[in-house]
Design a protein around this motif. Structure first.
Motif, mmCIF file in Angstrom:
data_model
loop_
_atom_site.group_PDB
_atom_site.id
_atom_site.type_symbol
_atom_site.label_atom_id
_atom_site.label_comp_id
_atom_site.label_asym_id
_atom_site.label_seq_id
_atom_site.Cartn_x
_atom_site.Cartn_y
_atom_site.Cartn_z
ATOM 1 N N LEU A 169 0.880 -1.102 -0.048
ATOM 2 C CA LEU A 169 0.252 0.027 0.004
ATOM 3 C C LEU A 169 0.928 1.272 0.054
ATOM 4 N N ARG A 170 0.234 2.160 -0.852
ATOM 5 C CA ARG A 170 0.858 3.478 -0.709
ATOM 6 C C ARG A 170 -0.294 4.492 0.191
ATOM 7 N N ALA A 171 0.322 4.954 1.099
ATOM 8 C CA ALA A 171 -0.783 5.516 2.076
ATOM 9 C C ALA A 171 -0.740 6.943 1.859
ATOM 10 N N ALA A 172 -2.120 7.454 1.897
ATOM 11 C CA ALA A 172 -2.379 8.918 1.894
ATOM 12 C C ALA A 172 -2.752 9.780 3.014
ATOM 13 N N GLY A 173 -2.786 9.018 4.204
ATOM 14 C CA GLY A 173 -3.300 9.635 5.423
ATOM 15 C C GLY A 173 -4.610 10.325 5.408
ATOM 16 N N VAL A 174 -4.651 11.465 5.958
ATOM 17 C CA VAL A 174 -5.918 12.052 6.137
ATOM 18 C C VAL A 174 -6.263 13.111 5.100
ATOM 19 N N PHE A 175 -7.433 13.286 4.657
ATOM 20 C CA PHE A 175 -7.953 14.189 3.475
ATOM 21 C C PHE A 175 -7.673 15.568 3.572
ATOM 22 N N VAL A 176 -6.930 16.241 2.837
ATOM 23 C CA VAL A 176 -6.887 17.698 2.848
ATOM 24 C C VAL A 176 -7.980 18.347 2.157
ATOM 25 N N THR A 177 -8.925 18.861 3.175
ATOM 26 C CA THR A 177 -10.306 19.201 2.753
ATOM 27 C C THR A 177 -10.766 20.620 3.595
ATOM 28 N N PRO A 178 -11.812 21.248 3.189
ATOM 29 C CA PRO A 178 -11.996 22.324 4.022
ATOM 30 C C PRO A 178 -12.621 21.861 5.325
ATOM 31 N N ASP A 179 -13.272 21.205 5.405
ATOM 32 C CA ASP A 179 -14.093 20.642 6.753
ATOM 33 C C ASP A 179 -13.526 19.167 7.161
ATOM 34 N N LEU A 180 -12.468 19.235 7.839
ATOM 35 C CA LEU A 180 -11.877 18.120 8.518
ATOM 36 C C LEU A 180 -12.923 17.173 9.341
ATOM 37 N N GLY A 181 -13.997 17.747 9.886
ATOM 38 C CA GLY A 181 -14.924 17.087 10.378
ATOM 39 C C GLY A 181 -14.197 16.317 11.716
ATOM 40 N N ASP A 182 -14.500 15.040 11.890
ATOM 41 C CA ASP A 182 -13.932 14.083 13.227
ATOM 42 C C ASP A 182 -12.362 13.917 12.747
ATOM 43 N N THR A 183 -11.821 14.155 11.730
ATOM 44 C CA THR A 183 -10.526 13.984 11.390
ATOM 45 C C THR A 183 -9.720 14.968 12.336
ATOM 46 N N LEU A 184 -10.196 16.098 12.599
ATOM 47 C CA LEU A 184 -9.487 16.860 13.645
ATOM 48 C C LEU A 184 -8.851 16.100 14.811
ATOM 49 N N LEU A 185 -9.850 14.841 15.160
ATOM 50 C CA LEU A 185 -9.150 14.006 16.337
ATOM 51 C C LEU A 185 -8.116 13.052 15.975
ATOM 52 N N ALA A 186 -7.544 12.950 14.749
ATOM 53 C CA ALA A 186 -6.705 11.936 14.232
ATOM 54 C C ALA A 186 -5.278 12.176 14.872
ATOM 55 N N ASP A 187 -4.952 13.661 15.227
ATOM 56 C CA ASP A 187 -3.557 13.744 15.691
ATOM 57 C C ASP A 187 -3.891 15.031 16.271
ATOM 58 N N PRO A 188 -3.206 15.265 17.545
ATOM 59 C CA PRO A 188 -3.265 16.621 18.269
ATOM 60 C C PRO A 188 -2.876 17.803 17.660
ATOM 61 N N GLU A 189 -1.953 17.454 16.764
ATOM 62 C CA GLU A 189 -1.534 18.748 15.940
ATOM 63 C C GLU A 189 -2.501 19.253 14.910
ATOM 64 N N LEU A 190 -3.644 18.800 14.778
ATOM 65 C CA LEU A 190 -4.747 19.109 13.733
ATOM 66 C C LEU A 190 -5.867 19.751 14.670
ATOM 67 N N ALA A 191 -5.821 19.559 15.965
ATOM 68 C CA ALA A 191 -6.792 20.385 16.789
ATOM 69 C C ALA A 191 -6.880 21.705 16.786
#
Length: 437
Positions: A169-191
């Protein structure tokens, strides 16, 4: 509001830490127990036997008709010798002679066709079950289209430790999108991004999401230029990022040595994304000739995900059903135009939500769009492998390539539909689907 200019999290992940993430996020606690056993941790035989990174099983596939997608060459009564998960020899039985080792498990493929495992260049793998299902349906390598909580990075590690359980697998991580939604919880640096009233739109905020992805070990970056086609309350022709914003994302990814795949639909959105420097255009139903010429000039790949668009037509939601019926013929014409212009194409199903579509179905749709059968097959083998940077590893069954094999009940050049129903699937020398003959 700006994001505070603090450094991104460390990109250094311990092996034990990544495996723990794989267990927690992809549901692989049993695998974790095996993978971090004392023998495995010390590099002993148990890990090698399970197919650790660069290691795999031993198998001889014999008696079938071997197809090389790179050349179109067909070899009858062929033998493929796999040791340590790698092809050591492939060709006619007469040519290989005594190079076939004894005491190695044998998969008899008499009366069947043998070809390399397929590549799904756009798939969302959120669980271990989805990853294993993808392999069993023929996708032995893949590129993630993003996940909400970095599950794809954990799946990538799972594939390295236990290749029978997941595609390379080639991984893309989390989506770069205007509304991160719950993805904000994926990493403290996104909070801190939760404070932004307009979402992830400023160049600084866009760079931050890319930086967090790279720090977590993403192989590529996923973003969008248009809204989603699969949500009835969104308009896929509405643009969410402009050329400058897309350029900021591409620049941030390039600083980390990574490319960008971009969810796109409208012609203007497609053109903005391509001229911003993305590596591959995803979906792209309304991509125009001007943009296709630009893609050919730049070497930008087109991953149309015909499977996903065709699936909309079967939706019980009338808006989505009409969208699928309208978009699919337009997208098929775009695919054929791209092929005729020399734009590189890659097969991707855009599977998500627990349902994994066989990537062989995308080859069928490529063929239905007008590509010759061999060229359609290349979109899921040599072409997709090149997009993923794996062209010296996957997409062929030749010496030094990965021991990933698809055995099918018929000639895929005469009937690409056989690719959707593999009789056997081999991943890194391990048979993961089909009974030994």
């Amino acid at each position: 509001m700006c994001v505070e200019n603090t450094p991104p999290p460390s990109g250094r992940l311990t092996r034990r830490g990544v495996l723990a993430g794989a267990a927690a996020l992809a549901g692989t606690s049993a695998v974790l127990a095996q993978a971090v056993s004392p023998a495995a941790a010390s590099g002993g035989a148990p890990e090698a036997a399970r197919g650790g990174d660069g290691r795999g099983g031993n198998l001889v596939v014999e008696g079938g008709t071997l197809l090389d997608p790179a050349t179109g060459e067909v070899t009858e009564d062929a033998v493929v010798v796999i040791t340590g998960g790698v092809v050591r020899a492939a060709g006619s039985r007469a040519r290989l002679g005594n190079r076939v080792p004894s005491g190695v498990p044998v998969l008899r493929a008499h009366g069947r066709w043998v070809l390399p495992g397929l590549v799904d260049a756009h798939i969302h793998l959120n669980t271990a079950a989805e990853a294993r299902d993808a392999v069993r349906k023929g996708a032995t390598s893949a590129r993630s289209g993003s996940t909400n909580f970095f599950q794809d990075i954990a799946v990538r590690e799972l594939a390295r430790q236990v290749p029978e359980h997941a595609p390379r697998l080639r991984a893309a991580g989390v989506f770069v999108t205007p509304d991160l939604g719950d993805t904000l919880l994926a990493d403290p640096e996104l909070a801190p991004l939760a404070r932004l009233r307009d979402g992830v739109r400023s160049h600084q905020a866009l760079r931050r999401v890319v930086e967090v992805n790279l720090a977590r070990g993403a192989d590529t970056v996923k973003t969008r230029v248009n809204e989603r086609a699969g949500l009835p309350d969104q308009d896929p022709l509405t643009q969410v990022y402009d050329h400058e914003q897309l350029s900021a994302i591409v620049a941030a990814a390039r600083r980390g040595g990574k490319g960008v795949l971009c969810h796109s639909y409208s012609e203007k959105g497609c053109h903005d994304a391509v001229t911003a420097g993305i590596r591959s255009l995803e979906h792209g139903a309304f991509v125009g000739e001007r943009t296709l010429h630009e893609m050919r000039r730049r070497g930008t790949y087109f991953t149309p995900t015909l499977t996903a668009i065709a699936g909309l037509a079967d939706s019980p939601d009338p808006v989505l059903a009409e969208r699928g019926r309208t978009y699919l013929p337009v997208l098929k014409r775009a695919v054929l135009a791209a092929h005729e212009l020399g734009v590189p194409l890659a097969a991707g199903t855009d599977s998500s939500g627990g349902a994994v579509d066989p990537v062989g179905g995308e080859v069928v749709l490529m063929h239905a769009a007008g590509l010759p059968a061999l060229d359609a097959l290349r979109t899921a083998t040599t072409g997709a492998a090149q997009l993923l940077g794996l062209d010296s590893t996957v997409g062929r069954l030749a010496r030094g390539y990965a021991g990933d094999v698809l055995v099918v009940d018929g000639d895929p050049l005469a009937d690409p539909g056989v690719l959707t129903r593999p009789a056997h699937v081999v991943r890194a020398g391990f048979q993961v689907h089909g009974q030994a003959a």
